[in-house]
Design an enzyme around this catalytic site. Structure first.
Site, PDB file in Angstrom:
ATOM      1  N   HIS A  35      41.736   0.111   8.840  1.00 36.38           N
ATOM      2  CA  HIS A  35      42.964  -0.265   8.571  1.00 36.38           C
ATOM      3  C   HIS A  35      44.068   0.375   9.421  1.00 36.38           C
ATOM      4  O   HIS A  35      45.224  -0.013   9.172  1.00 36.38           O
ATOM      5  CB  HIS A  35      43.184   0.342   7.007  1.00 36.38           C
ATOM      6  CG  HIS A  35      42.208  -0.427   5.972  1.00 36.38           C
ATOM      7  ND1 HIS A  35      42.264  -1.628   5.679  1.00 36.38           N
ATOM      8  CD2 HIS A  35      41.036  -0.014   5.250  1.00 36.38           C
ATOM      9  CE1 HIS A  35      41.245  -2.016   5.153  1.00 36.38           C
ATOM     10  NE2 HIS A  35      40.399  -0.971   4.668  1.00 36.38           N
TER      11      HIS A  35
ATOM     12  N   ARG B  50      38.810   0.675  -5.635  1.00 37.42           N
ATOM     13  CA  ARG B  50      38.755   0.207  -4.385  1.00 37.42           C
ATOM     14  C   ARG B  50      38.302   1.252  -3.315  1.00 37.42           C
ATOM     15  O   ARG B  50      37.656   1.347  -2.544  1.00 37.42           O
ATOM     16  CB  ARG B  50      39.927  -0.394  -4.036  1.00 37.42           C
ATOM     17  CG  ARG B  50      39.738  -1.319  -2.568  1.00 37.42           C
ATOM     18  CD  ARG B  50      38.722  -2.344  -2.656  1.00 37.42           C
ATOM     19  NE  ARG B  50      38.488  -2.952  -1.491  1.00 37.42           N
ATOM     20  CZ  ARG B  50      37.202  -2.704  -0.983  1.00 37.42           C
ATOM     21  NH1 ARG B  50      36.353  -1.979  -1.621  1.00 37.42           N
ATOM     22  NH2 ARG B  50      37.068  -3.427   0.225  1.00 37.42           N
TER      23      ARG B  50
ATOM     24  N   CYS C 143      34.933   1.475  -1.278  1.00 36.03           N
ATOM     25  CA  CYS C 143      35.068   1.462   0.254  1.00 36.03           C
ATOM     26  C   CYS C 143      34.272   2.557   0.592  1.00 36.03           C
ATOM     27  O   CYS C 143      33.377   2.371   1.815  1.00 36.03           O
ATOM     28  CB  CYS C 143      36.461   1.566   0.731  1.00 36.03           C
ATOM     29  SG  CYS C 143      37.630   0.390   0.824  1.00 36.03           S
TER      30      CYS C 143
ATOM     31  N   CYS D  39      38.899   5.619   6.961  1.00 36.20           N
ATOM     32  CA  CYS D  39      39.947   4.656   6.378  1.00 36.20           C
ATOM     33  C   CYS D  39      40.717   3.888   7.781  1.00 36.20           C
ATOM     34  O   CYS D  39      40.851   2.810   7.885  1.00 36.20           O
ATOM     35  CB  CYS D  39      40.821   5.288   5.430  1.00 36.20           C
ATOM     36  SG  CYS D  39      40.068   6.083   4.110  1.00 36.20           S
TER      37      CYS D  39
END
Lengths: 280, 285, 120
Positions: free
Chosen positions: B195, B242, B246, B191
Site C-alpha cells: 500500500h 480487514r 490482510c 502493509c
C-alpha cells in the site's frame, strides 16, 4: 595368532548377526535431507541404538539416499515414539511462543483457524488444520512419525518468524526523513568522477580517437550481475551508471577508472598519428 | 526507546502544552508527497476513493454501484439498533451525545486516562456493556451496521487524528507505525509493501490502493465478503476485520480483534488520511 | 542353450529393458518444465502470476518484471534458482516472498519452477 583373531572376528560377526536379526531389517529407507539423529528421533530410539543395528554405517555423518536402515527391536514401540512426539511438541510450542512474543508468529504453525495442512485420518476423512493441530490428531491416531514430521515444520516456522521479526527491529519507511541514509560522500565522488570521465571521452572523441567500449551505447562488452541476480551488458560508462543507480558506487568507480584510461589512451593514440601516412 | 522518547518529548515540549507529536504530522505530509509523485495528476483528496481514484473505468463502475448502494439496507439496520433504547431506558446517545454527526470524526483517539487507543467499534461495545447490554461481537454484522450508520452521518467531515505529545501516546503511534512497515508472515510482506511501495500496481487483476485515504470509507462493504456470506449476503466489515484478513493473506497469524496491536495500527493508519474526508460506508470489490 | 547364446539372449533382453527405460526417461525430460509450470501457476504454491507476466498465464500482475528472455537475464541457472529460493538476499526490501528460505515451497518444487522459468 591368526586363529585367535579369526575367532574374535567371527564372534563379533555372530554378535552383530544376532542383533540385526532381532531388529526390523530394512525398516527405513533414507531420503534426501535425512539425518541419523532425526531418523532415530522419529523411531523413538537413541541414536546409539540405531547405530548398533546398522553396522554398515561406518561414518554416522554420512548416510546415502536410498540406504536401507534396520530399526532396533522394540524401538518402534509406542512408548518410545510417544516420548519423541511429546518432546517435539514441546520444542515446537517453545519456538512458536518465542515468535509470538515478538509478534512474529505465522498463520499455519498452530493457529486454530488455519486450514493449510491436509491429512487423511484413519477413518478415511480428510481433515485440515495447522501443523501443530494436525500433528496432535495424527498422534492421537498413533501416527507418531507423521506428527513428528509436522511438528518439525511448526518449529521451523517458529524459528523463522522470530528471526524475521528480530531482523526488523528498525522497520520504518524507506523514504523521507526516516529513510536509510545513502553514503553521500561515495555518491558525490562518483558524480565528480563521471564528469571527469565524460570530459576525457569527449576529448578523445574530438580527435576521432574514442574506443568502442568506453561509452558507446551499443557496446555489450562489460557484463555486470545486478543485485537482483539479472545480468546487464554495456559500455564502461553505461554500466557504471547502472551500478551507481543500484547504489554500488565501488563498482561504478572502478568501471569509470577504466573508461578514463581508455579515453586517455584513445586521445593519445589519435594524437600520436597526426601525421599518419601510408608506409609504402 | 527511552532515549528516543525523551528527545522527542524535549522537542515537542517546546511547542507548548496540548501540542501534537511532530512526527505524526510530518509523516502524513511525507506520504502525501510520495503519492503526488507516484500518481501525477491525481488529487490527493480523491484518494479516499482508494483504487477507484487511480483508474477511470473502475471509478465509473464504482460510481454506478454507489448510486444504489448494496449496503443501504444494512446501514438502515444499524440506524435501528442505534435508536433502540436499552433495557435500562438509556440509548447510545447517552454515551455518544445527542449529535450523531459528531461521533465518527472523534475516533480513533488516545485516551490519556486509560492510556490506550480507543476505537469507534470499541466504544460502541463499551456503551452496551456499561448499560448492561451484551456487546456486539466480532468484526462484522450488527457491530459493522451500527458503525456504518455512524459513518454515514459524518460524511464530508475531515479526518483529523491527533497524537498528543505524551510519551505513551507517541509510543502507541510509533508501535502502529512500526507494525505497518514490518514484513510479516511466511510470505514476508508488510502493509507498506502493497500500500505504499506497490500502490497503484496490480496483483493479478487487483489494483493496490494507496494508504493515504484508505481508512476513510470504513466500515467497508466488500463484494468478496458479500459473496462469502451465503446466509445473509452481508458484505460489511470493520477496519480490524480487514487487518485480520490482510495478515492471514500473507500467512501471518492474525492479531486479536480490538487488541493492542490492531488498535495502535488503526491509530497510526487513520492519521495517514488526515485532511481527507470521511466517506464511509462504501463499496469495494 | 549354449553359453554364448545365453549371454546374447541376456544382453538383448537387457537392451530391451534399458531402451524401455530410456524412452520413458525421454518423455520424463519434458515433464520437469510442465510440472514446474503447474506449480508456478498454482495460487497456493508459486502464484508467480500474482506479480509477474509469465508464459501464457492470464491477467498477470505487474509488480515484478515480466519473466521473458530468462536465459539472457540469468545465464547462470543457479542464480535464477537462488533468486526464487530467497529474493531478499539480493534485495532485503523486495516484495517477493522468500519461497525456499521460508519453506513455502520444497526444494524439489523450486527445482521444477526453475526449470520452467528458465525456459521462458
Amino acid at each position: 595368532m591368526k586363529k585367535k583373531f579369526n575367532r574374535k572376528v567371527s564372534a563379533v560377526a555372530a554378535g552383530i548377526l544376532l542383533v540385526v536379526s532381532a531388529a526390523n531389517a530394512g525398516a527405513y529407507e533414507v531420503k534426501r535431507g535425512d539425518t541419523l539423529f532425526e531418523i532415530a528421533e522419529s523411531m523413538g530410539v537413541e541414536m546409539s541404538a540405531l547405530l548398533e543395528v546398522n553396522p554398515q554405517i561406518t561414518n554416522p555423518d554420512v548416510i546415502e539416499v536410498g540406504m536401507k536402515l534396520n530399526a532396533p527391536a522394540g524401538g518402534q514401540s509406542a512408548g518410545g515414539q510417544k516420548a519423541a512426539y511429546e518432546m517435539a511438541l514441546k520444542a515446537a510450542n517453545a519456538a512458536l511462543d518465542k515468535a509470538a512474543s515478538v509478534g512474529g508468529e505465522w498463520r499455519d504453525s498452530r493457529w486454530k483457524k488455519s486450514k493449510f495442512v491436509k491429512w487423511k485420518n484413519p477413518q478415511g476423512k480428510t481433515v485440515k488444520g495447522s501443523y501443530v493441530g494436525i500433528a496432535k490428531m495424527a498422534a492421537e491416531a498413533g501416527d507418531y512419525g507423521k506428527a513428528i514430521k509436522l511438528l518439525k515444520v511448526a518449529k521451523f516456522q517458529g524459528e523463522m518468524g522470530y528471526q524475521q521479526a528480530m531482523a526488523q527491529k528498525d522497520a520504518g519507511p524507506l523514504f523521507g526523513a526516516s529513510a536509510p541514509k545513502v553514503d553521500e560522500s561515495a555518491k558525490l565522488a562518483y558524480e565528480e568522477m563521471l564528469k571527469e570521465v565524460n570530459a576525457a571521452v569527449d576529448k578523445a572523441a574530438s580527435v576521432g580517437g574514442e574506443w568502442r567500449d568506453t561509452r558507446w551505447k551499443k557496446s555489450k562488452f562489460v557484463k555486470w550481475v545486478k543485485p537482483d541476480g539479472s545480468t546487464v551488458k554495456g559500455s564502461y560508462v553505461g554500466i557504471a551508471q547502472k551500478a551507481a543507480e543500484a547504489g554500488d558506487y565501488d563498482k561504478a568507480m572502478s568501471l569509470l577508472k577504466t573508461a578514463r584510461f581508455q579515453a586517455e589512451m584513445g586521445y593519445q593514440q589519435a594524437m600520436d598519428q597526426k601525421n599518419a601516412k601510408p608506409m609504402l | 526507546m527511552r532515549k528516543y522518547l525523551s528527545v522527542l518529548l524535549a522537542a515537542s515540549v517546546s511547542l507548548g502544552t496540548g501540542s501534537v507529536s511532530a512526527d505524526s504530522t510530518k509523516h502524513v505530509d511525507e506520504l502525501k508527497d510520495y503519492f503526488m509523485k507516484k500518481f501525477p495528476g491525481v488529487e490527493i483528496e480523491s484518494l479516499n476513493d482508494g483504487s477507484y481514484a487511480l483508474d477511470e473505468s473502475l471509478y465509473m463502475q464504482f460510481e454506478n454501484i454507489e448510486e444504489f448502494p448494496p449496503w443501504e439496507d444494512f446501514a438502515a439496520k444499524g440506524e435501528e439498533i442505534y435508536n433502540t433504547p436499552f433495557a435500562n431506558g438509556k440509548t447510545f446517545a447517552s454515551c455518544f451525545g445527542d449529535d450523531v454527526t459528531k461521533i465518527r470524526a472523534k475516533y480513533p483517539y488516545w485516551n490519556s486516562e486509560l492510556k490506550r487507543v480507543v476505537t469507534l467499534e470499541g466504544d460502541i461495545n463499551k456503551c452496551l456493556t456499561d448499560n448492561g447490554e451484551k456487546p456486539l461481537k466480532g468484526k462484522r454484522g450488527s457491530l459493522a451496521h451500527v458503525s456504518a450508520y455512524i459513518a454515514l452521518q459524518a460524511r464530508g467531515q475531515k479526518i483529523n487524528v491527533v497524537v498528543p505529545d505524551e510519551p505513551e501516546a507517541i509510543a502507541a503511534y510509533e508501535a502502529g507505525k512500526k507494525f505497518f512497515y514490518t514484513k510479516r508472515g511466511q510470505l514476508n510482506l508488510s502493509c507498506a509493501d502493497c500500500h505504499v511501495y506497490q500502490a497503484g500496481m496490480n496483483v493479478r487483476s487487483e489494483l493496490l490502493s494507496p494508504v493515504v485515504g484508505q481508512v476513510s470509507h470504513f466500515p467497508v462493504w466488500r463484494r468478496k465478503w458479500e459473496l462469502a456470506d451465503t446466509k445473509n449476503n452481508d458484505g460489511f466489515g470493520t477496519i480490524q476485520r480487514r487487518y485480520g484478513g490482510c495478515n492471514k493473506q500473507v500467512r501471518a497469524k492474525p492479531f486479536k480483534n480490538q487488541g493492542e496491536e490492531y488498535r495502535n495500527l488503526e491509530y497510526f493508519h487513520t492519521s495517514l488520511s488526515n485532511g481527507l474526508e470521511w466517506n464511509g460506508p462504501a463499496y469495494r470489490k | 542353450m549354449t553359453k554364448p547364446v545365453q549371454r546374447i539372449a541376456r544382453f538383448i533382453s537387457a537392451l530391451v529393458i534399458s531402451s524401455a527405460v530410456l524412452s520413458s526417461a525421454a518423455m520424463a525430460a519434458d515433464d520437469p518444465i510442465a510440472q514446474g509450470k503447474k506449480i508456478a501457476e498454482d495460487r497456493k504454491k508459486g502464484n508467480c502470476l500474482g506479480c509477474h507476466a509469465m508464459g501464457d498465464g492470464v491477467m498477470p500482475g505487474n509488480i515484478g518484471p515480466p519473466l521473458i528472455a530468462m536465459k539472457a537475464r540469468y545465464p547462470d541457472k543457479a542464480k535464477l534458482r537462488a533468486q526464487i529460493w530467497d529474493a531478499t538476499a539480493a534485495n532485503p526490501h523486495t516484495p517477493m516472498p522468500p519461497f525456499g528460505k521460508h519453506g513455502a515451497l520444497s526444494d524439489k518444487e523450486i527445482d521444477l519452477i526453475t526449470e520452467y522459468v528458465y525456459s521462458l
